[in-house]
Design a protein around this motif. Structure first.
Motif, PDB file in Angstrom:
ATOM      1  N   LEU A   5     -10.608   0.888   5.667  1.00  0.00           N
ATOM      2  CA  LEU A   5      -9.930   0.156   6.735  1.00  0.00           C
ATOM      3  C   LEU A   5      -8.447   0.003   6.444  1.00  0.00           C
ATOM      4  CD1 LEU A   5     -12.584  -2.602   7.434  1.00  0.00           C
ATOM      5  CD2 LEU A   5     -11.825  -0.857   9.035  1.00  0.00           C
ATOM      6  N   SER A   6      -8.110  -0.190   5.160  1.00  0.00           N
ATOM      7  CA  SER A   6      -6.699  -0.313   4.812  1.00  0.00           C
ATOM      8  C   SER A   6      -5.958   0.974   5.098  1.00  0.00           C
ATOM      9  CB  SER A   6      -6.564  -0.683   3.326  1.00  0.00           C
ATOM     10  OG  SER A   6      -7.212  -1.908   3.075  1.00  0.00           O
ATOM     11  N   ILE A   7      -6.584   2.122   4.813  1.00  0.00           N
ATOM     12  CA  ILE A   7      -5.946   3.406   5.088  1.00  0.00           C
ATOM     13  C   ILE A   7      -5.782   3.612   6.589  1.00  0.00           C
ATOM     14  CG2 ILE A   7      -6.252   5.897   4.875  1.00  0.00           C
ATOM     15  CD1 ILE A   7      -7.675   5.341   2.213  1.00  0.00           C
ATOM     16  N   GLU A   8      -6.796   3.214   7.365  1.00  0.00           N
ATOM     17  CA  GLU A   8      -6.707   3.391   8.814  1.00  0.00           C
ATOM     18  C   GLU A   8      -5.585   2.547   9.410  1.00  0.00           C
ATOM     19  OE1 GLU A   8     -10.431   2.568  10.558  1.00  0.00           O
ATOM     20  OE2 GLU A   8     -11.462   4.253   9.623  1.00  0.00           O
ATOM     21  N   ARG A   9      -5.332   1.384   8.832  1.00  0.00           N
ATOM     22  CA  ARG A   9      -4.280   0.518   9.344  1.00  0.00           C
ATOM     23  C   ARG A   9      -2.918   0.834   8.747  1.00  0.00           C
ATOM     24  NH1 ARG A   9      -4.634  -1.360  14.264  1.00  0.00           N
ATOM     25  NH2 ARG A   9      -6.255  -2.868  14.581  1.00  0.00           N
ATOM     26  N   GLY A  10      -2.829   1.840   7.894  1.00  0.00           N
ATOM     27  CA  GLY A  10      -1.525   2.280   7.399  1.00  0.00           C
ATOM     28  C   GLY A  10      -1.128   1.686   6.088  1.00  0.00           C
ATOM     29  N   CYS A  11      -2.065   1.245   5.262  1.00  0.00           N
ATOM     30  CA  CYS A  11      -1.698   0.730   3.948  1.00  0.00           C
ATOM     31  C   CYS A  11      -2.731   1.203   2.942  1.00  0.00           C
ATOM     32  CB  CYS A  11      -1.601  -0.794   3.938  1.00  0.00           C
ATOM     33  SG  CYS A  11      -3.185  -1.618   4.160  1.00  0.00           S
ATOM     34  N   CYS A  12      -2.361   1.184   1.675  1.00  0.00           N
ATOM     35  CA  CYS A  12      -3.289   1.604   0.635  1.00  0.00           C
ATOM     36  C   CYS A  12      -3.500   0.464  -0.339  1.00  0.00           C
ATOM     37  CB  CYS A  12      -2.746   2.838  -0.108  1.00  0.00           C
ATOM     38  SG  CYS A  12      -1.123   2.623  -0.815  1.00  0.00           S
ATOM     39  N   LYS A  13      -4.759   0.198  -0.676  1.00  0.00           N
ATOM     40  CA  LYS A  13      -5.056  -0.917  -1.559  1.00  0.00           C
ATOM     41  C   LYS A  13      -4.730  -0.572  -3.003  1.00  0.00           C
ATOM     42  CE  LYS A  13      -8.304  -4.112  -1.149  1.00  0.00           C
ATOM     43  NZ  LYS A  13      -9.640  -4.673  -1.217  1.00  0.00           N
ATOM     44  N   LYS A  14      -4.220  -1.572  -3.693  1.00  0.00           N
ATOM     45  CA  LYS A  14      -3.982  -1.447  -5.130  1.00  0.00           C
ATOM     46  C   LYS A  14      -4.661  -2.618  -5.827  1.00  0.00           C
ATOM     47  CE  LYS A  14       0.384   1.087  -5.091  1.00  0.00           C
ATOM     48  NZ  LYS A  14       1.781   1.068  -5.502  1.00  0.00           N
ATOM     49  N   SER A  15      -4.649  -2.566  -7.122  1.00  0.00           N
ATOM     50  CA  SER A  15      -5.303  -3.630  -7.861  1.00  0.00           C
ATOM     51  C   SER A  15      -4.570  -4.948  -7.705  1.00  0.00           C
ATOM     52  CB  SER A  15      -5.363  -3.249  -9.345  1.00  0.00           C
ATOM     53  OG  SER A  15      -4.060  -3.013  -9.848  1.00  0.00           O
ATOM     54  N   ALA A  16      -3.251  -4.917  -7.552  1.00  0.00           N
ATOM     55  CA  ALA A  16      -2.472  -6.149  -7.453  1.00  0.00           C
ATOM     56  C   ALA A  16      -2.147  -6.523  -6.029  1.00  0.00           C
ATOM     57  CB  ALA A  16      -1.185  -5.997  -8.258  1.00  0.00           C
ATOM     58  N   GLY A  17      -2.669  -5.844  -5.045  1.00  0.00           N
ATOM     59  CA  GLY A  17      -2.355  -6.192  -3.673  1.00  0.00           C
ATOM     60  C   GLY A  17      -2.410  -4.984  -2.782  1.00  0.00           C
ATOM     61  N   THR A  18      -1.449  -4.878  -1.869  1.00  0.00           N
ATOM     62  CA  THR A  18      -1.414  -3.764  -0.936  1.00  0.00           C
ATOM     63  C   THR A  18      -0.022  -3.181  -0.884  1.00  0.00           C
ATOM     64  OG1 THR A  18      -0.877  -5.246   0.887  1.00  0.00           O
ATOM     65  CG2 THR A  18      -3.208  -4.769   0.534  1.00  0.00           C
ATOM     66  N   CYS A  19       0.053  -1.896  -0.608  1.00  0.00           N
ATOM     67  CA  CYS A  19       1.330  -1.282  -0.340  1.00  0.00           C
ATOM     68  C   CYS A  19       1.287  -0.799   1.105  1.00  0.00           C
ATOM     69  CB  CYS A  19       1.625  -0.133  -1.295  1.00  0.00           C
ATOM     70  SG  CYS A  19       0.532   1.264  -1.142  1.00  0.00           S
ATOM     71  N   SER A  20       2.208  -1.239   1.912  1.00  0.00           N
ATOM     72  CA  SER A  20       2.130  -0.969   3.337  1.00  0.00           C
ATOM     73  C   SER A  20       3.520  -1.013   3.921  1.00  0.00           C
ATOM     74  CB  SER A  20       1.233  -2.002   4.018  1.00  0.00           C
ATOM     75  OG  SER A  20       1.792  -3.295   3.854  1.00  0.00           O
ATOM     76  N   LYS A  21       3.598  -0.838   5.228  1.00  0.00           N
ATOM     77  CA  LYS A  21       4.873  -0.962   5.908  1.00  0.00           C
ATOM     78  C   LYS A  21       5.358  -2.410   5.822  1.00  0.00           C
ATOM     79  CE  LYS A  21       3.867   2.810   9.093  1.00  0.00           C
ATOM     80  NZ  LYS A  21       3.727   3.223  10.486  1.00  0.00           N
ATOM     81  N   LEU A  22       6.652  -2.569   5.575  1.00  0.00           N
ATOM     82  CA  LEU A  22       7.253  -3.894   5.392  1.00  0.00           C
ATOM     83  C   LEU A  22       6.531  -4.677   4.299  1.00  0.00           C
ATOM     84  CD1 LEU A  22       8.050  -4.981   9.050  1.00  0.00           C
ATOM     85  CD2 LEU A  22       9.512  -3.845   7.427  1.00  0.00           C
ATOM     86  N   GLU A  23       6.212  -3.991   3.206  1.00  0.00           N
ATOM     87  CA  GLU A  23       5.513  -4.649   2.102  1.00  0.00           C
ATOM     88  C   GLU A  23       6.428  -5.660   1.423  1.00  0.00           C
ATOM     89  OE1 GLU A  23       3.612  -3.501  -2.264  1.00  0.00           O
ATOM     90  OE2 GLU A  23       4.743  -2.052  -1.087  1.00  0.00           O
ATOM     91  N   VAL A  24       5.856  -6.754   0.953  1.00  0.00           N
ATOM     92  CA  VAL A  24       6.586  -7.783   0.222  1.00  0.00           C
ATOM     93  C   VAL A  24       5.956  -7.915  -1.164  1.00  0.00           C
ATOM     94  CG1 VAL A  24       7.279 -10.199   0.160  1.00  0.00           C
ATOM     95  CG2 VAL A  24       7.140  -9.005   2.338  1.00  0.00           C
ATOM     96  N   ASP A  26       5.097  -9.914  -4.303  1.00  0.00           N
ATOM     97  CA  ASP A  26       4.941 -11.325  -4.642  1.00  0.00           C
ATOM     98  C   ASP A  26       5.344 -11.532  -6.095  1.00  0.00           C
ATOM     99  OD1 ASP A  26       4.329 -13.956  -4.721  1.00  0.00           O
ATOM    100  OD2 ASP A  26       2.163 -13.744  -4.463  1.00  0.00           O
ATOM    101  N   TRP A  27       6.602 -11.866  -6.299  1.00  0.00           N
ATOM    102  CA  TRP A  27       7.085 -12.080  -7.664  1.00  0.00           C
ATOM    103  C   TRP A  27       6.790 -13.489  -8.169  1.00  0.00           C
ATOM    104  CZ3 TRP A  27      10.889 -15.865  -7.517  1.00  0.00           C
ATOM    105  CH2 TRP A  27      11.518 -16.055  -6.288  1.00  0.00           C
ATOM    106  N   LEU A  28       6.109 -14.311  -7.350  1.00  0.00           N
ATOM    107  CA  LEU A  28       5.672 -15.644  -7.778  1.00  0.00           C
ATOM    108  C   LEU A  28       4.159 -15.714  -7.955  1.00  0.00           C
ATOM    109  CD1 LEU A  28       7.857 -17.928  -5.454  1.00  0.00           C
ATOM    110  CD2 LEU A  28       8.227 -17.431  -7.869  1.00  0.00           C
ATOM    111  N   ASN A  29       3.492 -14.532  -8.058  1.00  0.00           N
ATOM    112  CA  ASN A  29       2.027 -14.550  -8.123  1.00  0.00           C
ATOM    113  C   ASN A  29       1.507 -15.152  -9.410  1.00  0.00           C
ATOM    114  OD1 ASN A  29       2.918 -12.507  -9.740  1.00  0.00           O
ATOM    115  ND2 ASN A  29       1.395 -11.016  -9.089  1.00  0.00           N
ATOM    116  N   ASP A  30       2.306 -15.162 -10.482  1.00  0.00           N
ATOM    117  CA  ASP A  30       1.845 -15.730 -11.749  1.00  0.00           C
ATOM    118  C   ASP A  30       2.388 -17.129 -11.991  1.00  0.00           C
ATOM    119  OD1 ASP A  30       4.428 -14.871 -11.937  1.00  0.00           O
ATOM    120  OD2 ASP A  30       4.258 -14.100 -13.982  1.00  0.00           O
TER     121      ASP A  30
END
Length: 377
Positions: A5-24, A26-30
């Motif tokens: 579903l992530s690929i169909e919507r234009g993003c690819c899942k990663k272990s730490a989140g998602t990489c997608s259009k207008l990706e942000v 999160d440098w405060l995740n820790d």
């Protein structure tokens, strides 16, 4: 299933989140937020559309989760892209949709039934867009329907369109509602926004900036190209959207600051050799190139900015300099090079020349001394 579903919507899942259009990122995740004011999450829908929702049920959500959120009417399905304290900073940049003055809510994590219905709605978007374009042509409307996005529960669809002039699409909405049996919402977008929604690869070889990080589109003019001494070629200055490239504005401030003390380019320089006119400038090296009239047959001359201003001052006093160049630009050019190509790495024909052949040494057996040549006494 989530990865598909992530690929169909234009993003690819990663272990730490998602990489997608207008990706942000999160440098405060820790960082632990002890204030507890992190109940708002960022949810991304098709392509570049994002919105913000309040996690009223205190669900344990992370980037990449598929959630059912409040919509008007019904509910929508989206992908969580950001949680935590950084969401408040993102809300200042993007417009938040409110219902009765309040932020909309997160209902639940998407169930299998929700995901199946969402997948079915996504499969209808392309065919709906093609059919809607035909209807707009039949109604003789001067507009282009660029994209269609179905709501997660398949009760509503957003039709994104481009139009140069004001369009009366009331009849179009009635025909679309009767044809597809859904609630219709029309949303006008610009050419740059359409390019960001579709995506693509720019001439630089990277993904389009409007599809990756640009959210606010600033007007671009040809003055940005003039300040940077770029050729005013429309084919090279225009992006895939047909408008001037957004990247023309990225470095224009640095060029403007560097040219603050440059002499005006429309003032000719008079010397005893002849009159020279401005041709081009190497802005950050602070070198100006001047050429004489064609009848004189004089070669172009490279001079420094300080030398050009000095010549202009002497010309205003009615004096002509003996020579236009004083050698200061040559020194600047040597410093700007910084290296010397000693192995011809930049030569395109370096592999065409045959390599010199080396003569092989004769080898003799170790024990057969009779075959070895005798030394002359």
């Amino acid at each position: 299933m989530d990865d598909q579903l992530s690929i169909e919507r234009g993003c690819c899942k990663k272990s730490a989140g998602t990489c997608s259009k207008l990706e942000v990122y999160d440098w405060l995740n820790d960082v632990v937020n002890k204030s507890g004011e992190d109940d708002i999450i960022e949810v991304r829908f098709k392509n570049t559309r994002k919105d913000y929702y309040r996690n009223v049920n205190n669900l344990k959500l992370k980037a990449g989760d598929i959630v059912a959120v409040e919509a008007s009417p019904g509910h929508d399905i989206g992908i969580v892209t950001l949680t935590g304290a950084l969401v408040k900073h993102q809300m200042k940049k993007h417009k938040v949709t409110l219902i009765n003055g309040e932020i909309r809510k997160v209902y639940r994590k998407a169930k299998t039934v929700d995901i199946d219905k969402w997948r079915e709605a996504m499969s209808l978007e392309h065919s709906t867009m093609i059919e809607a374009r035909k209807i707009a042509v039949d109604l003789k409307l001067n507009m282009k329907i660029g994209d269609v996005e179905y709501q997660g529960d398949r009760t509503k669809a957003i039709f994104y369109y481009i139009a140069d002039e004001r369009v009366d699409f009331r009849q179009l909405i009635r025909v679309l509602a009767d044809t597809f049996r859904i609630r219709i919402e029309m949303k006008q977008i610009g050419a740059r926004q359409e390019a960001g929604r579709i995506g693509g690869i720019g001439p630089c070889g990277r993904e389009l900036c409007c599809a990756t990080w640009i959210s606010n589109f600033v007007s671009v003019t040809t003055n940005a190209a003039r300040y940077q001494e770029i050729s005013l070629n429309p084919q090279k200055l225009a992006g895939q959207c047909g408008k001037l490239k957004c990247c023309l504005n990225f470095e224009v401030d640095s060029y403007i600051d560097a040219q603050k003390d440059f002499p005006p380019s429309n003032v000719p320089l008079d010397s005893e050799e002849g009159r020279y006119y401005f041709q081009k400038a190497d802005i950050f090296s602070r070198i100006l190139y001047y050429g004489a009239n064609g009848s004189k047959g004089l070669p172009p001359v490279a001079i420094s900015v300080e030398r050009a201003k000095e010549v202009i001052r002497q010309n205003k006093r009615g004096k002509k300099v003996e020579k236009l160049s004083d050698g200061s630009a040559d020194k600047s050019l040597k410093k700007a090079q910084g290296f010397e190509d000693v192995i011809a790495e930049e030569s395109l024909t370096r592999f065409d020349e045959p390599k010199p052949r080396h003569r092989k040494k004769k080898r003799y057996p170790k024990n057969n001394s009779s075959r070895r040549p005798k030394k002359k006494s």
